[in-house]
Structures are given as C-alpha cells and as structure tokens.
Design a protein around this motif. Structure first.
Motif, mmCIF file in Angstrom:
data_model
loop_
_atom_site.group_PDB
_atom_site.id
_atom_site.type_symbol
_atom_site.label_atom_id
_atom_site.label_comp_id
_atom_site.label_asym_id
_atom_site.label_seq_id
_atom_site.Cartn_x
_atom_site.Cartn_y
_atom_site.Cartn_z
ATOM 1 N N ALA A 319 8.627 -0.215 -0.917
ATOM 2 C CA ALA A 319 7.584 -0.721 -0.007
ATOM 3 C C ALA A 319 7.236 -2.167 -0.371
ATOM 4 O O ALA A 319 7.056 -3.017 0.512
ATOM 5 N N MET A 320 7.162 -2.450 -1.672
ATOM 6 C CA MET A 320 6.867 -3.807 -2.129
ATOM 7 C C MET A 320 8.013 -4.755 -1.754
ATOM 8 O O MET A 320 7.784 -5.882 -1.295
ATOM 9 N N ARG A 321 9.237 -4.277 -1.900
ATOM 10 C CA ARG A 321 10.408 -5.109 -1.606
ATOM 11 C C ARG A 321 10.459 -5.478 -0.123
ATOM 12 O O ARG A 321 10.821 -6.609 0.234
ATOM 13 N N ARG A 322 10.090 -4.550 0.747
ATOM 14 C CA ARG A 322 10.106 -4.834 2.195
ATOM 15 C C ARG A 322 9.106 -5.943 2.544
ATOM 16 O O ARG A 322 9.365 -6.753 3.444
ATOM 17 N N ILE A 323 7.982 -5.971 1.845
ATOM 18 C CA ILE A 323 6.999 -7.038 2.083
ATOM 19 C C ILE A 323 7.583 -8.382 1.663
ATOM 20 O O ILE A 323 7.423 -9.396 2.351
#
Length: 415
Positions: A319-323
């Motif tokens: 989820a952090m990587r997608r941001i």
C-alpha cells in the motif's frame, strides 16, 4: 539404615516452595530412593537423582518441573537405577547427547514460551544457520567457550543483533542440557563474567537500523494521498499513522481490544514487543475510521485479509509502495534518500514531537511503547499519561491533515 522418604503425591509436590533462606532447597519425594525436587531461590524447580555409580556419589538432573511430571521423574529414576544395577554408567551414556539433539529437546521444553509459530521458527532458524554447522555434532558436555566463539566471532561485528540473539539461544540449549544432566559446570555461552571479557558489548558495535521515514514537510501530502485510496491495507496504514503503532500491532488488532466509547485500544502484553500491556488513546479521526470499517463474519481481526486472517506485513508495504509510485519520485527519507516504509511513520511521529512541539520526551516515548526511565523510575511511575497522550495524538492528527503547520504549544506550557 536410613529411613525411606515419604512418598509424596503430585499435589504435595506442587506445593513445595523455597523457604526463603539458604541456597537450593532439595526435598525427597519418595517412590524411588534418592529422587528429589530441587527448588532455587528464584523459584525454578527441577528433578535431581542422587545415586552411587561405581563407588562414587553422583547427582543426575532429570529435567525441569512441571515439564517433567512426578510420575515421569520416578520412571526416569527407576530406568537409571536399572542401568546402574546392570553395571552400566548412565552418565557416560548421557554425554553422547549432541548439541543438535539438545536443541530439539530445548525447543520441545520451551514451546509454551513462543509467542507464535513464526517466533519458534525464527528461534530455530538462527541456530540452524549459524550454530548447527559448528556445534551440531559435538557432545554438549564437550562444548567450551572456544567453541561458542567459533560460532559468534565471524558475525559479531557485522550481524550484531543476530549474533546477540544467537548467543542467548546457545546459552538456553546448554542450560537445558545442564539441568537435564547432560553436562556440568559453567555455561560457556553466558555473557556476564564470561563472553563479555572477550567480545565487545553489542551496543558498541551494532549499527542502528533506521527505517526510511517521511520528511515532516511531506507528511500532510502523503496523508492526503493515503486517505484518497481504498482497501483494507490502506485503512490499516492510516490507522498506524494516526496511532504511531507498530505494523504488527495494527495487523494483529482485534475488535475485543477496543473500547470505542472510551476511545481506547488496549493491546495485551503478549502482542507487545516489551511484553507489557499498552493503552493507546484513540482520537476522533481514529474512532471514525474504525466505525466505518466493514466487519468480516467469522474473523476477529479489525483489518482482516481476504480469508479472514491478519493482513501480512507485505500488504502494508505494498500500500505504501503504490503511494510512492503515484507521485513523481515518491516520498523519500530526508536522511537516506530512500522511499519511506510503514515502520518509518513512527520515526516521523518522533521527529514531529521533537522538532515541532514542546511535548515531553517521555510522553512521546510512552506513545511509541518504548521503555522509559530506569528500573527505579519505572517502579514509581504509576501513570501512562493516557489523557495527556490523547491530546498529543489529536495534535498529531491535525498535523497530518495539514491543519497545524506551526509549532505546537500545548496548554500547560502556554500557561
């Protein structure tokens, strides 16, 4: 002719305690001559069998109590006495136990201590990787300080945290072997008064691992990007940001741990790194987030995975990587230049309290569930500052939403 000891029942053995003075307290339990329960001043209890082998008085450990029951201890004692009666030497047989075998027995004895199957596998994997290739085939009675150093020295400076844990696990295996009667003397893996004389202290050589965190000026933009996304992992990441909690604490959170009316999240000791219950004040934003979440039937978790179990650590990282991917260059740690990770949110919170507020250092450390103060100070500290922390977390929430860019001065300081 010495008088035979009274044959104690299991209930009577259970009540045996150290009198509080003197050294080890040994109590004959009867049923087999020489069988005793040994109780140390710390309360540790183990079985001891006193026998004569080829004219010499010897003491044999039969294992810890209550892991080894009274009935099992008597059976073991009778088997050993049979070997002696037949002319054998049970001590000679015991010395053949290898470190690898002792490790397996130690893992069996310590099963109840492991927080999870993952923790058990980690405990074993460290020994399998570093200790077994060197010590595995050695008899536990033969292992000395030089052998332990052969395992530790190659990684002490480069993998200090791993090496320190490994040392403790080797010590545990050899302690079990001593209590079980497979070796005698000092534990060669003991740190104090032993290995500390030849190895540098871990704190002197360990490189502190810093998780990439958000720059303070980037935090509001990152939080806005986060709140504009859907998904259970995204909501878990938002909750982690609002509470400054560890990823594992959030992913393992259950509805039973919450008191939404009181605005409290009470994490039980067994789920905390410090093994101590931790109370987290929930702000209005955190409570609103929780109330809006769907509840999965049959799952106790607040943030369940698709099949009802807890989310994986990779889910929050993804989820952090997608941001990051949606923003040109991503959100980078100002010190390392690397993309921020979920655990780094705690560092961002700590930077905020230190640089943008005048909240007490101890209050910030309590919010992060860090151990604060000396042993004496902790003994006298009765409060976890829950209401003061509630105000601090509310201010942190406002900062994340971009509503408090200026330095925060809380009311007590203003007065």
């Amino acid at each position: 002719m010495p008088r035979k000891a009274k044959e104690l029942s299991a209930a009577e053995v259970r009540r045996i305690a150290h009198p509080g003075t003197g050294g080890n307290h040994n109590v004959a339990v009867g049923g087999v001559d020489g069988l005793q329960l040994q109780v140390t001043r710390t309360g540790a209890r183990s079985w001891l069998l006193r026998v004569t082998i080829k004219g010499r008085r010897r003491e044999l450990g039969l294992g810890p109590y209550p892991d080894v029951t009274l009935a099992q201890a008597r059976d073991r004692a009778r088997a050993i006495k049979q070997v002696i009666w037949e002319g054998g030497d049970p001590l000679a047989d015991r010395r053949q136990l290898t470190f690898a075998e002792a490790m397996e027995r130690t893992l069996e004895a310590r099963t109840a201590e492991f927080r999870s199957e993952k923790h058990r596998k980690q405990w074993r994997a460290t020994l399998d990787t570093y200790a077994i290739p060197i010590l595995g085939d050695m008899g536990v009675a033969e292992i000395d300080v030089r052998d332990v150093l052969r395992v530790l020295e190659p990684i002490w400076a480069t993998k200090t945290e791993t090496a320190s844990r490994l040392r403790g696990r080797i010590e545990a295996v050899l302690s079990w072997a001593t209590v079980a009667g497979h070796r005698k003397g000092d534990n060669p893996a003991r740190w104090r008064g032993n290995l500390d004389a030849v190895l540098p202290k871990p704190g002197k050589v360990a490189k502190v691992k810093h998780y990439p965190s958000l720059a303070l000026d980037d935090a509001p933009a990152w939080f806005a990007d986060l709140r504009g996304r859907e998904g259970m992992a995204t909501r878990a990441l938002e909750f982690a940001a609002l509470t400054a909690a560890r990823s594992g604490e959030v992913r393992g959170a259950t509805w039973r741990e919450l008191d939404l009316e009181a605005g409290l999240w009470i994490i039980p000791a067994e789920r905390m790194k410090a093994r101590k219950e931790h109370r987290v004040p929930l702000t209005a934003e955190a409570v609103a987030l929780l109330k809006a979440l769907p509840r999965m039937q049959g799952s106790a978790f607040i943030f369940p995975a698709a099949r009802g179990g807890p989310l994986s650590d990779m889910a929050l990282s993804a989820a952090m990587r997608r941001i990051h991917e949606a923003r040109d260059g991503g959100y980078l740690d100002p010190r390392s230049g690397r993309p921020a990770v979920p655990h780094g949110l705690r560092s961002t919170f700590r930077d905020w309290t230190a640089e943008r507020t005048d909240y007490e250092r101890d209050m910030a450390e309590l919010a992060l569930a860090h151990t604060v103060g000396s042993t004496v100070e902790r003994a006298y500290r009765r409060s976890d500052m829950i209401e003061k922390r509630r105000a601090m977390m509310a201010a942190w929430g406002r900062f994340l939403k971009g509503e408090a860019g200026a330095k925060v001065i809380h009311m007590e300081a203003a007065r």
